[in-house]
Design a protein around this motif. Structure first.
Motif, PDB file in Angstrom:
ATOM      1  N   PHE A 176      20.668  -1.010  -1.132  1.00 20.41           N
ATOM      2  CA  PHE A 176      21.019   0.091  -0.535  1.00 20.41           C
ATOM      3  C   PHE A 176      20.367   0.477  -0.519  1.00 20.41           C
ATOM      4  CE2 PHE A 176      24.789   1.696   0.737  1.00 20.41           C
ATOM      5  CZ  PHE A 176      25.361   1.454   1.817  1.00 20.41           C
ATOM      6  N   ILE A 177      20.505   1.616  -1.783  1.00 20.20           N
ATOM      7  CA  ILE A 177      19.974   3.032  -2.158  1.00 20.20           C
ATOM      8  C   ILE A 177      18.849   3.556  -1.164  1.00 20.20           C
ATOM      9  CG2 ILE A 177      18.930   4.374  -3.850  1.00 20.20           C
ATOM     10  CD1 ILE A 177      21.755   2.744  -5.207  1.00 20.20           C
ATOM     11  N   GLY A 178      17.606   2.025  -1.033  1.00 18.87           N
ATOM     12  CA  GLY A 178      16.701   2.542  -1.253  1.00 18.87           C
ATOM     13  C   GLY A 178      16.704   2.167   0.459  1.00 18.87           C
ATOM     14  N   ALA A 179      17.529   2.156   1.201  1.00 18.57           N
ATOM     15  CA  ALA A 179      17.595   1.944   3.081  1.00 18.57           C
ATOM     16  C   ALA A 179      17.720   3.353   3.271  1.00 18.57           C
ATOM     17  CB  ALA A 179      18.534   0.496   3.353  1.00 18.57           C
ATOM     18  N   ARG A 180      19.100   3.781   2.403  1.00 16.06           N
ATOM     19  CA  ARG A 180      19.377   4.826   2.968  1.00 16.06           C
ATOM     20  C   ARG A 180      18.600   6.142   2.677  1.00 16.06           C
ATOM     21  NH1 ARG A 180      25.855   6.008   1.327  1.00 16.06           N
ATOM     22  NH2 ARG A 180      25.531   7.732   2.805  1.00 16.06           N
ATOM     23  N   LYS A 181      18.186   6.176   2.056  1.00 16.35           N
ATOM     24  CA  LYS A 181      16.894   7.045   1.332  1.00 16.35           C
ATOM     25  C   LYS A 181      15.994   6.973   3.349  1.00 16.35           C
ATOM     26  CE  LYS A 181      17.203   7.638  -3.747  1.00 16.35           C
ATOM     27  NZ  LYS A 181      15.695   7.824  -5.115  1.00 16.35           N
ATOM     28  N   GLU A 182      15.773   5.624   2.869  1.00 18.59           N
ATOM     29  CA  GLU A 182      14.593   5.669   4.328  1.00 18.59           C
ATOM     30  C   GLU A 182      15.141   6.575   5.499  1.00 18.59           C
ATOM     31  OE1 GLU A 182      11.086   4.296   4.694  1.00 18.59           O
ATOM     32  OE2 GLU A 182      11.064   5.122   2.232  1.00 18.59           O
ATOM     33  N   VAL A 236       0.963   7.188   1.736  1.00 18.90           N
ATOM     34  CA  VAL A 236       2.164   7.799   2.087  1.00 18.90           C
ATOM     35  C   VAL A 236       3.118   7.396   1.046  1.00 18.90           C
ATOM     36  CG1 VAL A 236       4.031   8.762   3.883  1.00 18.90           C
ATOM     37  CG2 VAL A 236       1.134   8.668   4.594  1.00 18.90           C
ATOM     38  N   VAL A 237       3.303   8.312  -0.043  1.00 23.30           N
ATOM     39  CA  VAL A 237       4.429   7.916  -0.733  1.00 23.30           C
ATOM     40  C   VAL A 237       6.024   7.869   0.136  1.00 23.30           C
ATOM     41  CG1 VAL A 237       5.356   8.789  -2.628  1.00 23.30           C
ATOM     42  CG2 VAL A 237       3.035   8.886  -2.742  1.00 23.30           C
ATOM     43  N   HIS A 238       6.028   7.108   0.082  1.00 24.22           N
ATOM     44  CA  HIS A 238       7.738   6.692   0.306  1.00 24.22           C
ATOM     45  C   HIS A 238       8.630   7.392  -0.238  1.00 24.22           C
ATOM     46  CE1 HIS A 238       6.940   5.369   4.930  1.00 24.22           C
ATOM     47  NE2 HIS A 238       5.424   4.384   3.930  1.00 24.22           N
ATOM     48  N   PRO A 239      10.144   8.058  -0.035  1.00 23.74           N
ATOM     49  CA  PRO A 239      11.066   8.242  -1.079  1.00 23.74           C
ATOM     50  C   PRO A 239      11.624   6.843  -1.428  1.00 23.74           C
ATOM     51  CG  PRO A 239      11.759   8.555   1.755  1.00 23.74           C
ATOM     52  CD  PRO A 239      10.660   8.441   1.566  1.00 23.74           C
ATOM     53  N   SER A 240      11.583   5.847  -0.696  1.00 28.98           N
ATOM     54  CA  SER A 240      12.260   4.694  -1.442  1.00 28.98           C
ATOM     55  C   SER A 240      11.210   3.634  -2.521  1.00 28.98           C
ATOM     56  CB  SER A 240      12.965   3.808  -0.842  1.00 28.98           C
ATOM     57  OG  SER A 240      11.842   3.521   0.554  1.00 28.98           O
ATOM     58  N   ARG A 247       1.161  -1.292  -0.366  1.00 28.57           N
ATOM     59  CA  ARG A 247       0.078   0.157   0.285  1.00 28.57           C
ATOM     60  C   ARG A 247       0.586   1.072   0.080  1.00 28.57           C
ATOM     61  NH1 ARG A 247      -5.586   0.278   3.138  1.00 28.57           N
ATOM     62  NH2 ARG A 247      -7.039  -1.958   1.159  1.00 28.57           N
ATOM     63  N   ALA A 248       1.805   0.969   0.625  1.00 24.95           N
ATOM     64  CA  ALA A 248       3.440   2.584   0.438  1.00 24.95           C
ATOM     65  C   ALA A 248       4.114   1.671   0.548  1.00 24.95           C
ATOM     66  CB  ALA A 248       3.013   2.999   2.272  1.00 24.95           C
ATOM     67  N   PRO A 249       4.798   1.594  -0.612  1.00 32.40           N
ATOM     68  CA  PRO A 249       5.805   0.351  -0.893  1.00 32.40           C
ATOM     69  C   PRO A 249       7.238   1.682  -0.693  1.00 32.40           C
ATOM     70  CG  PRO A 249       4.747   0.485  -3.047  1.00 32.40           C
ATOM     71  CD  PRO A 249       4.159   1.784  -2.015  1.00 32.40           C
ATOM     72  N   ARG A 250       8.210   0.884   0.322  1.00 27.86           N
ATOM     73  CA  ARG A 250       9.141   1.152   0.643  1.00 27.86           C
ATOM     74  C   ARG A 250      10.049   0.201   0.857  1.00 27.86           C
ATOM     75  NH1 ARG A 250       9.146   1.782   7.012  1.00 27.86           N
ATOM     76  NH2 ARG A 250       7.280   0.253   7.690  1.00 27.86           N
ATOM     77  N   VAL A 251      11.378   0.758   0.941  1.00 32.98           N
ATOM     78  CA  VAL A 251      12.102  -0.776   1.122  1.00 32.98           C
ATOM     79  C   VAL A 251      12.706  -0.728   2.589  1.00 32.98           C
ATOM     80  CG1 VAL A 251      15.208  -1.552   0.751  1.00 32.98           C
ATOM     81  CG2 VAL A 251      13.857   0.277  -1.184  1.00 32.98           C
ATOM     82  N   VAL A 252      12.349  -2.274   3.579  1.00 31.76           N
ATOM     83  CA  VAL A 252      12.173  -2.009   5.122  1.00 31.76           C
ATOM     84  C   VAL A 252      14.009  -2.832   5.349  1.00 31.76           C
ATOM     85  CG1 VAL A 252       9.647  -1.684   5.129  1.00 31.76           C
ATOM     86  CG2 VAL A 252      11.129  -3.809   4.951  1.00 31.76           C
ATOM     87  N   SER A 253      14.113  -2.827   5.872  1.00 31.76           N
ATOM     88  CA  SER A 253      15.697  -3.458   6.649  1.00 31.76           C
ATOM     89  C   SER A 253      15.336  -5.431   5.872  1.00 31.76           C
ATOM     90  CB  SER A 253      15.736  -3.494   7.930  1.00 31.76           C
ATOM     91  OG  SER A 253      15.055  -4.086   8.630  1.00 31.76           O
ATOM     92  N   GLY A 254      14.522  -5.642   6.060  1.00 33.22           N
ATOM     93  CA  GLY A 254      14.435  -7.060   5.760  1.00 33.22           C
ATOM     94  C   GLY A 254      14.981  -6.907   4.193  1.00 33.22           C
ATOM     95  N   MET A 255      14.366  -6.544   3.131  1.00 33.56           N
ATOM     96  CA  MET A 255      14.359  -6.125   2.065  1.00 33.56           C
ATOM     97  C   MET A 255      16.101  -6.230   1.747  1.00 33.56           C
ATOM     98  SD  MET A 255      11.491  -4.077  -0.054  1.00 33.56           S
ATOM     99  CE  MET A 255      11.561  -4.733  -0.934  1.00 33.56           C
ATOM    100  N   LEU A 256      16.978  -5.462   2.525  1.00 32.56           N
ATOM    101  CA  LEU A 256      18.316  -5.461   1.931  1.00 32.56           C
ATOM    102  C   LEU A 256      18.547  -6.236   2.848  1.00 32.56           C
ATOM    103  CD1 LEU A 256      20.923  -3.084   1.346  1.00 32.56           C
ATOM    104  CD2 LEU A 256      20.406  -2.630   3.839  1.00 32.56           C
ATOM    105  N   HIS A 257      18.620  -7.132   4.152  1.00 29.26           N
ATOM    106  CA  HIS A 257      18.906  -7.987   4.158  1.00 29.26           C
ATOM    107  C   HIS A 257      18.655  -9.410   3.806  1.00 29.26           C
ATOM    108  CE1 HIS A 257      18.649  -5.509   8.675  1.00 29.26           C
ATOM    109  NE2 HIS A 257      20.026  -5.555   7.924  1.00 29.26           N
TER     110      HIS A 257
END
Length: 141
Positions: free
Chosen positions: A82-88, A116-120, A28-38
């Motif tokens: 990684f880029i998405g996590a840094r943006k978040e 909400v539109v997340h930056p990542s 619903r509000a796509p974003r990179v969460v830490s789980g995606m990075l790990h």
């Protein structure tokens, strides 16, 4: 050696499930969460270990073109995550460690708010897409 390979495949698949599951959990509000990075790091490391184990296994033919394509895709998934996590992280630091501020003017007594539109968000879509393409390459090539 077979047990090690099976364990690595299991962990590799868990990494893929973490990436794809995290994407759908935040659809619903796509974003990179830490789980995606790990999950991306897990995929990259276990993929490299799997190739190493297969190289030392006698009588196993390895499709190096497929491995090369999957390596490039795994690196892309890790970079996008990684880029998405840094943006978040930067957005959280800028917003005061809270959720992103709403800009839709929702006061509670009007129509429901827009998501909400997340930056990542773009990086989340790219991470998911590259992971799905890597799965397709693994299965069909």
């Amino acid at each position: 050696m077979e047990i090690l390979r099976d364990l690595l495949v299991f962990i590799h698949l868990l990494g893929m499930a973490i990436i794809i599951g995290s994407y759908f959990a935040n659809l619903r509000a796509p974003r990179v969460v830490s789980g995606m990075l790990h999950g991306a790091y897990l995929q990259l490391v276990t993929g490299l270990l799997l190739v190493t184990v297969l190289e030392f296994t006698e009588g196993v033919e390895i499709n190096h073109m497929k491995i090369g394509i999957k390596l490039v895709l795994a690196i892309l998934v890790a970079v996008f995550a990684f880029i998405g996590a840094r943006k978040e992280k930067a957005a959280r630091a800028h917003a005061g460690a809270g959720a992103p501020a709403r800009t839709d003017g929702y006061a509670g007594d009007t129509a429901p708010p827009a998501p909400v539109v997340h930056p990542s968000a773009a990086m989340a879509h790219l991470t998911f897409g590259a992971a799905v393409i890597a799965v397709a390459v693994a299965v069909f090539v």
